[in-house]
Design an enzyme around this catalytic site. Structure first.
Site, PDB file in Angstrom:
ATOM      1  N   HIS A 250      -8.207  13.095   6.291  1.00 45.76           N
ATOM      2  CA  HIS A 250      -7.864  12.968   4.864  1.00 45.76           C
ATOM      3  C   HIS A 250      -9.089  12.775   3.983  1.00 45.76           C
ATOM      4  O   HIS A 250      -9.013  12.947   2.769  1.00 45.76           O
ATOM      5  CB  HIS A 250      -6.904  11.786   4.670  1.00 45.76           C
ATOM      6  CG  HIS A 250      -5.533  12.059   5.207  1.00 45.76           C
ATOM      7  ND1 HIS A 250      -4.470  12.405   4.409  1.00 45.76           N
ATOM      8  CD2 HIS A 250      -5.061  12.073   6.470  1.00 45.76           C
ATOM      9  CE1 HIS A 250      -3.395  12.608   5.164  1.00 45.76           C
ATOM     10  NE2 HIS A 250      -3.728  12.408   6.419  1.00 45.76           N
TER      11      HIS A 250
ATOM     12  N   ASP B  36     -14.439  12.374  -2.617  1.00 48.08           N
ATOM     13  CA  ASP B  36     -13.016  12.154  -2.338  1.00 48.08           C
ATOM     14  C   ASP B  36     -12.491  13.359  -1.571  1.00 48.08           C
ATOM     15  O   ASP B  36     -12.739  14.499  -1.974  1.00 48.08           O
ATOM     16  CB  ASP B  36     -12.249  12.029  -3.674  1.00 48.08           C
ATOM     17  CG  ASP B  36     -11.105  11.035  -3.588  1.00 48.08           C
ATOM     18  OD1 ASP B  36     -10.547  10.890  -2.491  1.00 48.08           O
ATOM     19  OD2 ASP B  36     -10.780  10.421  -4.626  1.00 48.08           O
TER      20      ASP B  36
HETATM   21  C1  GDG Z   1      -6.955   9.330   0.948  1.00 42.84           C
HETATM   22  C2  GDG Z   1      -8.211  10.131   0.594  1.00 42.84           C
HETATM   23  C3  GDG Z   1      -6.741  12.023  -0.131  1.00 42.84           C
HETATM   24  C4  GDG Z   1      -2.651   4.163  -6.370  1.00 42.84           C
HETATM   25  N1  GDG Z   1      -2.431   3.010  -7.030  1.00 42.84           N
HETATM   26  C5  GDG Z   1      -1.109   2.763  -6.960  1.00 42.84           C
HETATM   27  C6  GDG Z   1      -0.512   3.802  -6.223  1.00 42.84           C
HETATM   28  N2  GDG Z   1      -1.469   4.644  -5.884  1.00 42.84           N
HETATM   29  C7  GDG Z   1      -1.231   5.895  -5.140  1.00 42.84           C
HETATM   30  C8  GDG Z   1      -1.560   7.105  -5.977  1.00 42.84           C
HETATM   31  C9  GDG Z   1      -1.775   8.152  -4.879  1.00 42.84           C
HETATM   32  C10 GDG Z   1      -2.341   7.320  -3.737  1.00 42.84           C
HETATM   33  O1  GDG Z   1      -2.029   5.959  -4.001  1.00 42.84           O
HETATM   34  C11 GDG Z   1      -3.851   7.430  -3.656  1.00 42.84           C
HETATM   35  O2  GDG Z   1      -4.178   8.682  -3.144  1.00 42.84           O
HETATM   36  P1  GDG Z   1      -5.580   9.359  -3.405  1.00 42.84           P
HETATM   37  O3  GDG Z   1      -5.513  10.726  -2.842  1.00 42.84           O
HETATM   38  O4  GDG Z   1      -5.877   9.357  -4.855  1.00 42.84           O
HETATM   39  O5  GDG Z   1      -6.675   8.449  -2.689  1.00 42.84           O
HETATM   40  P2  GDG Z   1      -6.805   7.623  -1.278  1.00 42.84           P
HETATM   41  O6  GDG Z   1      -5.920   6.452  -1.261  1.00 42.84           O
HETATM   42  O7  GDG Z   1      -8.256   7.327  -1.149  1.00 42.84           O
HETATM   43  O8  GDG Z   1      -6.336   8.643  -0.147  1.00 42.84           O
HETATM   44  C12 GDG Z   1      -7.903  11.120  -0.531  1.00 42.84           C
HETATM   45  C13 GDG Z   1      -5.567  11.208   0.364  1.00 42.84           C
HETATM   46  O9  GDG Z   1      -5.964  10.298   1.399  1.00 42.84           O
HETATM   47  C14 GDG Z   1      -4.462  12.097   0.919  1.00 42.84           C
HETATM   48  O10 GDG Z   1      -4.936  12.964   1.889  1.00 42.84           O
HETATM   49  O11 GDG Z   1      -6.342  12.778  -1.260  1.00 42.84           O
HETATM   50  O12 GDG Z   1      -9.037  11.901  -0.814  1.00 42.84           O
HETATM   51  O13 GDG Z   1      -9.273   9.257   0.216  1.00 42.84           O
HETATM   52  O14 GDG Z   1      -0.569   8.725  -4.474  1.00 42.84           O
HETATM   53  O15 GDG Z   1      -0.520   7.386  -6.875  1.00 42.84           O
HETATM   54  N3  GDG Z   1       0.810   3.867  -5.974  1.00 42.84           N
HETATM   55  C15 GDG Z   1       1.593   2.862  -6.464  1.00 42.84           C
HETATM   56  N4  GDG Z   1       1.067   1.809  -7.193  1.00 42.84           N
HETATM   57  C16 GDG Z   1      -0.266   1.729  -7.456  1.00 42.84           C
HETATM   58  O16 GDG Z   1      -0.698   0.787  -8.137  1.00 42.84           O
HETATM   59  N5  GDG Z   1       2.919   2.900  -6.244  1.00 42.84           N
END
Ligand code: GDG
Length: 470
Positions: free
Chosen positions: A158, A366
């Site tokens: 990821h 990222d």
């Molecule tokens: C890894 C990789 C890759 C965030 N704050 C809250 C919340 N979130 C949710 C977001 C989003 C998820 O968490 C975060 O996903 P990201 O992709 O932005 O980043 P990582 O957590 O670092 O994820 C990344 C991912 O895996 C998938 O393959 O894209 O590059 O680092 O869905 O909305 N959700 C809630 N409350 C929050 O305060 N409910």
């Protein structure tokens, strides 16, 4: 068709998969429901050795079994807090400067992978296909193979795969890549990540990569592929619209008193470029005084991994920056940055995205960044906000309707904010349509189905074949 076995560091609970969790959990659960199978991993609990060894705990939901184990304090410290999050995560995000390497943590990482694999073996059936997720579990297939498992095993990373010169900073880099070569299929978020893996294989492992994507290394053969993770855009759009007149949105609107809104949401992580973002916003207020009092940045940043020292540091840095900037530009009725160090319900986030004029997403590195995609999907097509996105997010390769920025260029980011704040409706709509088309073409279902299709098409290995497929 055989069952699907999903292994990830954390397992979503059956309740979480019903909608409150992120789309990823829902997407993976969808595939499990279709094929039937097991979702296996850590429960999130730190437990005594007796309790850990008694696992896995099984919970049934239709055709899906949730199988979870607790970790002992030592395992948690070495495998999770140590090698996974203090070595692999920083190095894979190009932060060698804050990474540490401890031999005993690496040994613990391998030990826990072997222990988890041993626990899973008892739940496996001959036709199962096994899908392992992320950097915590790199040696998992190797451990399964050494227990005689010949099922097809795929791995999806990821996070970014670093350029070889960066990976060399982890002393057992060769063992890690050798472990990866025990999979039948390796999935990466972007072509850049896949290329970095191929570069390591050819330059540092005396391996080869054929034109049709077959990698030969360490006496094994495997396939690699690019599977860009996505979201279900129409579901998000519907959710954002459904909740747009809820109390929390109305309250926010009222408190903004007509000011423009910039929204950012990230786990509180140093890879997300939060300090750089705050400074760019400060520069906007400094260089364009007409925006003082007229634009607000809402930063939601729920803490994660808060027992890892580098995460305590980013929290302090950010609190300092928010306080400093607010001290400089606040008025009696105006606070430029609203910094919220807490978790919000997913539906609230989506409706807040819809309310804003800019989504400001500026990671330094990222794998993909789902927030960027969620932001786009949540917009009102009649009056969409603009996504200002770092070129270092995997999502930048797809979202050509975003205003792209380099997070190391504070002035460039400040100019991008100005441009986005002033962008006319027709330009915003055109950009939004381009981005939505990209999200629909490559949604979460496409990601999941194409990975599983490729994994299922790998030739089955005969028992006794410990290495990659022939
Ligand atoms: C890894 C990789 C890759 C965030 N704050 C809250 C919340 N979130 C949710 C977001 C989003 C998820 O968490 C975060 O996903 P990201 O992709 O932005 O980043 P990582 O957590 O670092 O994820 C990344 C991912 O895996 C998938 O393959 O894209 O590059 O680092 O869905 O909305 N959700 C809630 N409350 C929050 O305060 N409910």
């Amino acid at each position: 068709m055989g069952r699907l076995i999903v292994v990830s560091n954390r397992v979503a609970t059956p309740t979480e998969t019903k909608g409150s969790a992120g789309g990823l959990a829902v997407g993976v659960f969808g595939a499990l429901k279709d094929a039937g199978g097991v979702w296996f991993g850590w429960s999130g609990d730190v437990v005594s050795e007796t309790v850990a060894n008694a696992g896995p705990m099984l919970e049934q939901d239709g055709a899906v079994t949730f199988a979870t184990v607790g970790l002992t304090r030592k395992d948690y410290d070495q495998y999770y807090r140590g090698f996974s999050n203090a070595t692999l995560w920083p190095v894979f995000h190009y932060r060698n400067d804050i990474a540490r390497y401890e031999r005993d943590e690496y040994a613990g990482y391998r030990r826990v992978n072997a222990w988890l694999a041993h626990k899973l073996v008892k739940l496996l059936e001959p036709d199962d296909i096994i899908w392992i997720h992320d950097y915590h579990l790199i040696p998992f297939a190797e451990a399964l193979r050494s227990e005689g498992v010949t099922n097809r095993i795929g791995f999806f990373l990821h996070i970014p795969f670093p350029a070889p010169q960066i990976l060399l900073n982890i002393p057992p880099h060769e063992e890690l890549v050798k472990s990866l070569s025990c999979y039948d299929l390796l999935g990466f978020q972007t072509a850049t990540d896949q290329q970095a893996f191929h570069d390591y294989v050819t330059r540092h492992a005396r391996g080869t990569v054929s034109a049709d994507g077959i990698v030969e290394a360490f006496g094994r053969k495997l396939r690699t592929g690019v599977y860009r993770i996505g979201v279900f855009p129409d579901e998000i759009a519907e959710q954002a619209k459904r909740y747009e007149s809820r109390q929390h949105v109305l309250e926010l609107k009222q408190s903004l008193e007509g000011r423009k809104l910039i929204m950012s949401v990230d786990r509180l992580d140093y890879s997300k470029g939060l300090v750089e973002r705050f400074r760019a916003f400060e520069l906007l207020l400094e260089r364009a005084p007409e925006w003082r009092g007229n634009v607000t940045l809402v930063q939601i940043a729920p803490p994660t991994r808060s027992d890892v020292a580098t995460y305590q540091k980013i929290r302090q840095d950010l609190e300092y920056e928010a306080g400093r900037i607010n001290g400089r530009y606040s008025g009696l009725d105006y606070t430029p940055i609203r910094y919220l160090n807490q978790q919000y319900d997913r539906w609230k986030l989506m409706s807040l995205f819809r309310e804003s004029q800019i989504g400001f997403v500026t990671p330094l590195h990222d794998g993909m960044n789902l927030v960027a995609k969620e932001y786009v999907a949540a917009q009102n097509p009649d009056d969409p906000g603009v996504l200002v996105l770092s070129i270092f997010a995997g999502a930048a390769a797809e979202l050509s309707g975003a205003v792209l920025v380099n997070p190391h260029d504070a002035i460039g980011m400040c100019e991008a904010l100005q441009r986005a704040l002033q962008m006319p409706l027709d330009a915003r709509q055109r950009r939004h349509e381009i981005n939505m088309a990209a999200l629909r073409e490559n949604d979460l279902g496409v990601w999941r189905d194409s990975f599983l299709r490729d994994l299922r098409s790998v030739p089955v290995r005969r028992s006794g074949e410990g290495g990659g497929h022939q």
